[in-house]
Write a protein that holds these residues in place. Structure first.
Motif, PDB file in Angstrom:
ATOM      1  N   ASP A  46       0.819  -1.217   0.000  1.00 41.43           N
ATOM      2  CA  ASP A  46       0.000   0.000   0.000  1.00 41.43           C
ATOM      3  C   ASP A  46       0.846   1.257   0.000  1.00 41.43           C
ATOM      4  O   ASP A  46       0.445   2.290  -0.545  1.00 41.43           O
ATOM      5  CB  ASP A  46      -0.926   0.006   1.218  1.00 41.43           C
ATOM      6  N   VAL A  47       2.018   1.192   0.597  1.00 38.82           N
ATOM      7  CA  VAL A  47       2.835   2.397   0.677  1.00 38.82           C
ATOM      8  C   VAL A  47       3.421   2.750  -0.690  1.00 38.82           C
ATOM      9  O   VAL A  47       3.667   3.923  -0.981  1.00 38.82           O
ATOM     10  CB  VAL A  47       3.963   2.220   1.720  1.00 38.82           C
ATOM     11  N   ILE A  48       3.623   1.763  -1.568  1.00 40.97           N
ATOM     12  CA  ILE A  48       4.220   2.025  -2.881  1.00 40.97           C
ATOM     13  C   ILE A  48       3.163   2.354  -3.918  1.00 40.97           C
ATOM     14  O   ILE A  48       3.304   3.317  -4.679  1.00 40.97           O
ATOM     15  CB  ILE A  48       5.081   0.821  -3.330  1.00 40.97           C
ATOM     16  N   VAL A  49       2.081   1.576  -3.989  1.00 39.24           N
ATOM     17  CA  VAL A  49       1.065   1.796  -5.024  1.00 39.24           C
ATOM     18  C   VAL A  49      -0.232   2.364  -4.468  1.00 39.24           C
ATOM     19  O   VAL A  49      -1.217   2.482  -5.193  1.00 39.24           O
ATOM     20  CB  VAL A  49       0.765   0.484  -5.794  1.00 39.24           C
ATOM     21  N   GLY A  50      -0.256   2.743  -3.203  1.00 36.18           N
ATOM     22  CA  GLY A  50      -1.434   3.360  -2.632  1.00 36.18           C
ATOM     23  C   GLY A  50      -2.394   2.346  -2.045  1.00 36.18           C
ATOM     24  O   GLY A  50      -2.406   1.170  -2.412  1.00 36.18           O
ATOM     25  N   SER A  51      -3.194   2.806  -1.115  1.00 34.38           N
ATOM     26  CA  SER A  51      -4.141   1.925  -0.435  1.00 34.38           C
ATOM     27  C   SER A  51      -5.385   1.642  -1.272  1.00 34.38           C
ATOM     28  O   SER A  51      -6.071   0.642  -1.056  1.00 34.38           O
ATOM     29  CB  SER A  51      -4.555   2.541   0.909  1.00 34.38           C
ATOM     30  N   VAL A  66       2.113   4.965  12.609  1.00 37.51           N
ATOM     31  CA  VAL A  66       1.632   3.948  13.532  1.00 37.51           C
ATOM     32  C   VAL A  66       2.074   2.584  13.034  1.00 37.51           C
ATOM     33  O   VAL A  66       1.748   2.183  11.914  1.00 37.51           O
ATOM     34  CB  VAL A  66       0.094   3.993  13.666  1.00 37.51           C
ATOM     35  N   SER A  67       2.818   1.872  13.862  1.00 38.96           N
ATOM     36  CA  SER A  67       3.269   0.524  13.534  1.00 38.96           C
ATOM     37  C   SER A  67       3.616  -0.200  14.830  1.00 38.96           C
ATOM     38  O   SER A  67       3.793   0.435  15.879  1.00 38.96           O
ATOM     39  CB  SER A  67       4.484   0.578  12.599  1.00 38.96           C
ATOM     40  N   ASP A  68       3.703  -1.517  14.752  1.00 40.66           N
ATOM     41  CA  ASP A  68       4.007  -2.310  15.942  1.00 40.66           C
ATOM     42  C   ASP A  68       5.326  -3.064  15.814  1.00 40.66           C
ATOM     43  O   ASP A  68       5.562  -4.049  16.521  1.00 40.66           O
ATOM     44  CB  ASP A  68       2.875  -3.312  16.220  1.00 40.66           C
ATOM     45  N   ASP A  69       6.200  -2.606  14.888  1.00 39.51           N
ATOM     46  CA  ASP A  69       7.434  -3.341  14.645  1.00 39.51           C
ATOM     47  C   ASP A  69       8.690  -2.478  14.793  1.00 39.51           C
ATOM     48  O   ASP A  69       9.745  -2.803  14.258  1.00 39.51           O
ATOM     49  CB  ASP A  69       7.412  -3.975  13.259  1.00 39.51           C
ATOM     50  N   VAL A  70       8.584  -1.374  15.520  1.00 43.82           N
ATOM     51  CA  VAL A  70       9.749  -0.526  15.774  1.00 43.82           C
ATOM     52  C   VAL A  70      10.461  -1.040  17.021  1.00 43.82           C
ATOM     53  O   VAL A  70       9.829  -1.230  18.069  1.00 43.82           O
ATOM     54  CB  VAL A  70       9.346   0.952  15.959  1.00 43.82           C
ATOM     55  N   GLN A  71      11.756  -1.280  16.916  1.00 40.59           N
ATOM     56  CA  GLN A  71      12.519  -1.850  18.016  1.00 40.59           C
ATOM     57  C   GLN A  71      13.718  -0.971  18.357  1.00 40.59           C
ATOM     58  O   GLN A  71      14.235  -0.250  17.521  1.00 40.59           O
ATOM     59  CB  GLN A  71      13.011  -3.259  17.675  1.00 40.59           C
ATOM     60  N   GLN A 118      14.055  -0.562   9.060  1.00 38.21           N
ATOM     61  CA  GLN A 118      14.055  -0.726   7.614  1.00 38.21           C
ATOM     62  C   GLN A 118      12.853  -1.571   7.227  1.00 38.21           C
ATOM     63  O   GLN A 118      12.818  -2.771   7.488  1.00 38.21           O
ATOM     64  CB  GLN A 118      15.353  -1.386   7.143  1.00 38.21           C
ATOM     65  N   LYS A 119      11.885  -0.925   6.599  1.00 39.06           N
ATOM     66  CA  LYS A 119      10.652  -1.583   6.182  1.00 39.06           C
ATOM     67  C   LYS A 119      10.447  -1.289   4.703  1.00 39.06           C
ATOM     68  O   LYS A 119      10.557  -0.130   4.291  1.00 39.06           O
ATOM     69  CB  LYS A 119       9.469  -1.060   7.006  1.00 39.06           C
ATOM     70  N   TYR A 164       9.394   2.185   2.928  1.00 37.57           N
ATOM     71  CA  TYR A 164       9.559   3.342   3.812  1.00 37.57           C
ATOM     72  C   TYR A 164      11.029   3.756   3.864  1.00 37.57           C
ATOM     73  O   TYR A 164      11.934   2.924   3.721  1.00 37.57           O
ATOM     74  CB  TYR A 164       9.087   3.009   5.231  1.00 37.57           C
ATOM     75  N   THR A 165      11.247   5.036   4.060  1.00 32.38           N
ATOM     76  CA  THR A 165      12.617   5.494   4.250  1.00 32.38           C
ATOM     77  C   THR A 165      13.197   4.872   5.511  1.00 32.38           C
ATOM     78  O   THR A 165      12.499   4.701   6.514  1.00 32.38           O
ATOM     79  CB  THR A 165      12.672   7.024   4.371  1.00 32.38           C
ATOM     80  N   ALA A 166      14.462   4.515   5.445  1.00 33.46           N
ATOM     81  CA  ALA A 166      15.108   3.863   6.575  1.00 33.46           C
ATOM     82  C   ALA A 166      15.430   4.885   7.662  1.00 33.46           C
ATOM     83  O   ALA A 166      15.828   6.020   7.376  1.00 33.46           O
ATOM     84  CB  ALA A 166      16.387   3.164   6.120  1.00 33.46           C
ATOM     85  N   LEU A 167      15.229   4.468   8.904  1.00 31.16           N
ATOM     86  CA  LEU A 167      15.601   5.287  10.054  1.00 31.16           C
ATOM     87  C   LEU A 167      16.797   4.643  10.744  1.00 31.16           C
ATOM     88  O   LEU A 167      16.782   3.444  11.028  1.00 31.16           O
ATOM     89  CB  LEU A 167      14.440   5.397  11.040  1.00 31.16           C
TER      90      LEU A 167
END
Length: 435
Positions: A168-173, A333-338, A380-381, A384-387
């Motif tokens: 969804d982030v690349i081609v839209g939701s 909003v995400s549940d995979d940030v560590q 890195q997802k 998405y841009t990497a943080l």
């Protein structure tokens, strides 16, 4: 130095100062569009107008214009580059292969569209980005089962593909219902480069060959290994789109109806316009662009950030993450940030909780190891841009007066010491006073 010379110097420096202190705005960007022919500006006007309506300043030039330049003295004039010049053998001005690669290496974005007569220069740029076009310069993608139905049978080079990347982030939701029309050259992805993703793939029945020619040997490119459109996000967060079809962005394909062979549904309009516009939003960082602010850590119950921690301290770590929506920064909003508490290797790895308003936080106990640690967030997802966040902090052991006194597990040792003292006193008394 005369007054006139001083004034002239200030006037010449003022634009640089204004540029240096201008606020960051992901949509206030200037894009260089290099064309084979100015006719492309009108035949692909719907795509260009969609960019201009979103605030992009497009500068159209012929690819062989002797005056074009990307940068001067290390300062780039453009934020992104669109190459709609598949037949160009040599760029004009100071632009060349190395200059375009440096442009991308500096964090700028690139859209490249080729076709069946793509030049060696365009192929080299694609290869450097991790994409290899078919070596046969006259080859096109042919599909006898997933072609677009037309009034004439044709040679099945007009592909109707609905095999889009599931992101969804690349081609839209919003789902792209109609197939995407494609007519051009196929390419494969470099297996060593894991940053390249297929945005639009060919069907298992597709192959790459010359039109109206007999196949004397199996084609080198065939099946789902053929990518029609690919996207890349470099490690510096620069984004690249590579298409094997320039017509994919044309007004004709945007407005054409489409019916995929073997399917009863006929669509009044192809998915090209939605697909191209949504991809361009991702490439130009209007979606999937993250930023992290307010990285904080402190002891639980305190608010000030300490200069040093002690082993076994309870601490709290927090960071705010936002995503650019095309108009404003909104909470991500995400549940995979560590977060890692790291020294040579991660001693602590914790998944951050979120308040759904952009704030991510967690608490943990400092390990019973002293040294120089780092708080590290490596996010890195795909899409998405990497943080990459890092903050260093030393950890010390207990001081001599900070250890716990008279702990229960030491009672046997205390008993042994006092019993030895009592025994020594009794032995001394007996030895001295017993006749």
């Amino acid at each position: 130095m005369s007054k006139s010379l001083v004034v002239l110097t200030l006037i010449s420096v003022l634009p640089l100062l204004c540029y240096a202190f201008s606020p960051e705005n992901p949509t206030d960007r200037k894009v260089l569009v290099l064309l084979d022919d100015f006719a492309i500006k009108s035949t692909h006007s719907l795509f260009f107008k969609s960019l201009q309506s979103r605030g992009f300043d497009l500068d159209f030039k012929l690819a062989d214009d002797p005056k074009i330049s990307l940068q001067r003295h290390g300062r780039y004039f453009y934020d992104a580059l669109i190459l709609f010049a598949p037949t160009i053998d040599r760029f004009g001005g100071s632009v060349d292969l190395a200059g375009i690669l440096d442009f991308v290496d500096s964090g700028h974005d690139l859209i490249l569209a080729a076709d069946s007569n793509a030049s060696d220069l365009i192929r080299e740029i694609a290869t450097e980005c991790g994409v290899d076009f078919d070596e046969d310069s006259a080859a096109v993608v042919i599909d006898h089962t997933s072609y677009a139905v037309s009034e004439t049978e044709g040679d099945h080079t007009l592909i109707a593909s609905d095999d889009l990347i599931k992101s969804d982030v690349i081609v839209g939701s919003k789902k792209i219902e109609a197939p995407v029309l494609f007519q051009g050259i196929g390419h494969t992805l470099n297996p060593v480069n894991n940053l390249v993703l297929k945005a639009l793939s060919a069907s298992p029945s597709a192959y790459s060959a010359k039109q109206k020619s007999k196949l004397l040997s199996p084609p080198q490119l065939k099946g789902s290994a053929i990518s029609l459109v690919s996207v890349i996000q470099a490690r510096n967060n620069a984004r690249i789109l590579i298409s094997g079809s320039l017509s994919l962005f044309s007004n004709r394909f945007f407005k054409s109806g489409v019916q995929k062979a073997g399917h009863p549904t006929k669509y009044d309009k192809s998915g090209n316009e939605q697909f191209s516009i949504e991809l361009s939003k991702w490439v130009f960082h209007e979606r999937g662009h993250l930023k992290a602010v307010n990285v904080r850590h402190h002891k639980v119950g305190e608010t000030d950030e300490p200069a040093i921690y002690r082993i076994n301290d309870d601490l709290e770590y927090s960071v705010e993450i936002y995503e650019w929506s095309g108009k404003a920064w909104e909470p991500y909003v995400s549940d995979d940030v560590q977060v890692q508490f790291y020294m040579m290797s991660p001693y602590v790895l914790k998944t951050l909780s979120t308040d759904n308003k952009g704030l991510y936080y967690t608490t943990f106990k400092v390990p019973d190891v002293y040294g120089v640690f780092q708080f590290k967030v490596e996010y890195q997802k795909p899409g998405y841009t990497a943080l990459s966040l890092s903050k260093q902090i030393p950890v010390r052991p207990f001081r001599h007066n900070e250890y716990e006194r008279f702990i229960p597990t030491a009672y046997p040792y205390y008993g042994a010491a006092f019993s030895m003292m009592a025994g020594f006193i009794m032995f001394t008394a007996v030895h001295l006073y017993n006749k």
